[in-house]
Design a protein around this motif. Structure first.
Motif, PDB file in Angstrom:
ATOM      1  N   LEU A 188       0.828  -1.200   0.000  1.00 23.32           N
ATOM      2  CA  LEU A 188       0.000   0.000   0.000  1.00 23.32           C
ATOM      3  C   LEU A 188       0.868   1.258   0.000  1.00 23.32           C
ATOM      4  N   LEU A 189       1.894   1.254   0.809  1.00 24.13           N
ATOM      5  CA  LEU A 189       2.736   2.447   0.938  1.00 24.13           C
ATOM      6  C   LEU A 189       3.617   2.657  -0.284  1.00 24.13           C
ATOM      7  N   ASN A 190       4.228   1.591  -0.776  1.00 27.57           N
ATOM      8  CA  ASN A 190       5.249   1.726  -1.812  1.00 27.57           C
ATOM      9  C   ASN A 190       4.710   1.500  -3.222  1.00 27.57           C
ATOM     10  N   ARG A 191       4.134   0.333  -3.467  1.00 27.86           N
ATOM     11  CA  ARG A 191       3.681   0.046  -4.835  1.00 27.86           C
ATOM     12  C   ARG A 191       2.425   0.848  -5.209  1.00 27.86           C
ATOM     13  N   THR A 192       1.527   1.019  -4.257  1.00 22.97           N
ATOM     14  CA  THR A 192       0.310   1.775  -4.537  1.00 22.97           C
ATOM     15  C   THR A 192       0.553   3.280  -4.464  1.00 22.97           C
ATOM     16  N   GLY A 193       1.594   3.685  -3.756  1.00 22.54           N
ATOM     17  CA  GLY A 193       1.894   5.109  -3.622  1.00 22.54           C
ATOM     18  C   GLY A 193       0.893   5.821  -2.723  1.00 22.54           C
ATOM     19  N   LEU A 194       0.734   5.294  -1.501  1.00 23.38           N
ATOM     20  CA  LEU A 194      -0.291   5.788  -0.599  1.00 23.38           C
ATOM     21  C   LEU A 194      -0.204   7.292  -0.361  1.00 23.38           C
ATOM     22  N   ALA A 195       0.986   7.802  -0.092  1.00 24.83           N
ATOM     23  CA  ALA A 195       1.117   9.225   0.246  1.00 24.83           C
ATOM     24  C   ALA A 195       0.647  10.112  -0.902  1.00 24.83           C
ATOM     25  N   ASP A 196       1.059   9.785  -2.118  1.00 25.29           N
ATOM     26  CA  ASP A 196       0.638  10.590  -3.271  1.00 25.29           C
ATOM     27  C   ASP A 196      -0.866  10.467  -3.503  1.00 25.29           C
ATOM     28  N   TRP A 197      -1.383   9.263  -3.350  1.00 25.99           N
ATOM     29  CA  TRP A 197      -2.811   9.046  -3.554  1.00 25.99           C
ATOM     30  C   TRP A 197      -3.619   9.870  -2.553  1.00 25.99           C
ATOM     31  N   MET A 198      -3.191   9.862  -1.291  1.00 26.72           N
ATOM     32  CA  MET A 198      -3.896  10.635  -0.270  1.00 26.72           C
ATOM     33  C   MET A 198      -3.811  12.134  -0.559  1.00 26.72           C
ATOM     34  N   ALA A 199      -2.671  12.576  -1.059  1.00 26.08           N
ATOM     35  CA  ALA A 199      -2.506  13.995  -1.370  1.00 26.08           C
ATOM     36  C   ALA A 199      -3.413  14.442  -2.506  1.00 26.08           C
ATOM     37  N   ARG A 200      -3.730  13.519  -3.421  1.00 23.98           N
ATOM     38  CA  ARG A 200      -4.600  13.843  -4.553  1.00 23.98           C
ATOM     39  C   ARG A 200      -6.067  13.556  -4.264  1.00 23.98           C
ATOM     40  N   SER A 201      -6.352  12.979  -3.117  1.00 18.98           N
ATOM     41  CA  SER A 201      -7.695  12.560  -2.776  1.00 18.98           C
ATOM     42  C   SER A 201      -8.652  13.746  -2.696  1.00 18.98           C
ATOM     43  N   PRO A 202      -9.937  13.530  -3.006  1.00 15.60           N
ATOM     44  CA  PRO A 202     -10.928  14.592  -2.798  1.00 15.60           C
ATOM     45  C   PRO A 202     -10.980  15.080  -1.362  1.00 15.60           C
ATOM     46  N   TRP A 203     -10.619  14.207  -0.415  1.00 16.63           N
ATOM     47  CA  TRP A 203     -10.625  14.637   0.987  1.00 16.63           C
ATOM     48  C   TRP A 203      -9.600  15.734   1.247  1.00 16.63           C
ATOM     49  N   ALA A 204      -8.521  15.743   0.471  1.00 16.14           N
ATOM     50  CA  ALA A 204      -7.443  16.690   0.733  1.00 16.14           C
ATOM     51  C   ALA A 204      -7.890  18.137   0.546  1.00 16.14           C
ATOM     52  N   SER A 205      -8.882  18.353  -0.309  1.00 13.83           N
ATOM     53  CA  SER A 205      -9.329  19.713  -0.568  1.00 13.83           C
ATOM     54  C   SER A 205     -10.680  20.041   0.049  1.00 13.83           C
ATOM     55  N   GLU A 206     -11.386  19.027   0.538  1.00  9.32           N
ATOM     56  CA  GLU A 206     -12.704  19.274   1.115  1.00  9.32           C
ATOM     57  C   GLU A 206     -12.578  19.661   2.573  1.00  9.32           C
ATOM     58  N   GLN A 207     -13.282  20.693   2.973  1.00  7.58           N
ATOM     59  CA  GLN A 207     -13.329  21.109   4.369  1.00  7.58           C
ATOM     60  C   GLN A 207     -14.773  21.057   4.803  1.00  7.58           C
ATOM     61  N   VAL A 208     -15.085  20.139   5.711  1.00  6.20           N
ATOM     62  CA  VAL A 208     -16.443  20.008   6.212  1.00  6.20           C
ATOM     63  C   VAL A 208     -16.467  20.471   7.664  1.00  6.20           C
ATOM     64  N   PRO A 209     -17.271  21.486   8.000  1.00  4.36           N
ATOM     65  CA  PRO A 209     -17.343  21.918   9.398  1.00  4.36           C
ATOM     66  C   PRO A 209     -17.761  20.747  10.284  1.00  4.36           C
ATOM     67  N   GLY A 210     -17.148  20.649  11.446  1.00  8.01           N
ATOM     68  CA  GLY A 210     -17.511  19.530  12.318  1.00  8.01           C
ATOM     69  C   GLY A 210     -17.141  19.800  13.749  1.00  8.01           C
TER      70      GLY A 210
END
Length: 214
Positions: A188-210
């Motif tokens: 997950l970390l190396n072959r899938t490129g977890l860090a880059d995937w998370m950085a590009r995720s829709p969650w990275a730009s969404e801010q939901v008040p909570g």
């Protein structure tokens, strides 16, 4: 010591099981999990339930709830583990759930879902709850399938905000890989490129008040 919130009956529009095993698992999770994993685990249950509704799949809410709440407990004890975190977590879950009255066959379904959520492929032959946990955790970690939870996303994240989840989770996976480089976490970390995937995720730009959990 601050009081722990009671088991909710609903999170947004998502029903939560109210049996004794589900209650015990909720209380256990609040003691055992750091805030970032507690919120991730609850969100994962909600995403799984939403995915099931979208697919028209029947599922056992108690199985999905307990599997979701316990699926990452192995990340809290990486130095003490003797095998991959999901395998350790599955055994912790199996013992806990059987001790609290879950039938052995159901505890096995929970344990299987926990182990499989780190595998590259999970199918309905593995059990519907295994597929739901796999897809739900992919949504919450990487944003894979983000649109499939659009109808429930805002109220769930308002109740269980993401906060610094990405940073904490990535560090936990890195700790696992540093100790056990042959586990699925390394893929997950190396072959899938977890860090880059998370950085590009829709969650990275969404801010939901909570609200912040105590």
């Amino acid at each position: 010591m601050p009081s722990r919130p009671p088991l909710p009956s609903r999170i947004g529009e998502i029903s939560v099981p109210s049996d004794g095993v589900s209650e015990a698992t909720w209380q256990w999770a609040q003691r055992a999990l750091p805030d970032y994993l507690m919120a991730h685990s609850v969100r994962s249950y909600c995403w799984g339930a939403a995915i099931a509704a979208g697919e028209g799949w029947a599922f056992d809410r108690r199985i999905l709830w307990t599997a979701a709440l316990m699926h990452d407990v192995g990340l809290t004890r990486v130095p003490q583990n003797t095998s991959c975190f999901e395998v350790e977590g599955a055994e912790i879950a199996r013992r806990f759930l059987e001790r609290h009255g879950l039938p052995e066959s159901d505890a096995e379904r929970v344990a299987r879902a926990i182990v499989l959520h780190m595998q590259p492929s999970v199918t309905l032959d593995d059990g519907v709850e295994s597929v739901l946990l796999d897809r739900a955790t992919s949504v919450d970690v990487r944003g894979d399938g983000y649109d499939s939870i659009a109808a429930v996303r805002t109220p769930v994240v308002r109740s269980f905000p993401r906060g610094a989840f990405d940073r904490h989770f990535l560090r936990a996976i890195e700790r696992e890989v540093a100790r056990r480089g042959d586990c699925q976490s390394a893929r997950l970390l190396n072959r899938t490129g977890l860090a880059d995937w998370m950085a590009r995720s829709p969650w990275a730009s969404e801010q939901v008040p909570g609200r912040r959990r105590g």
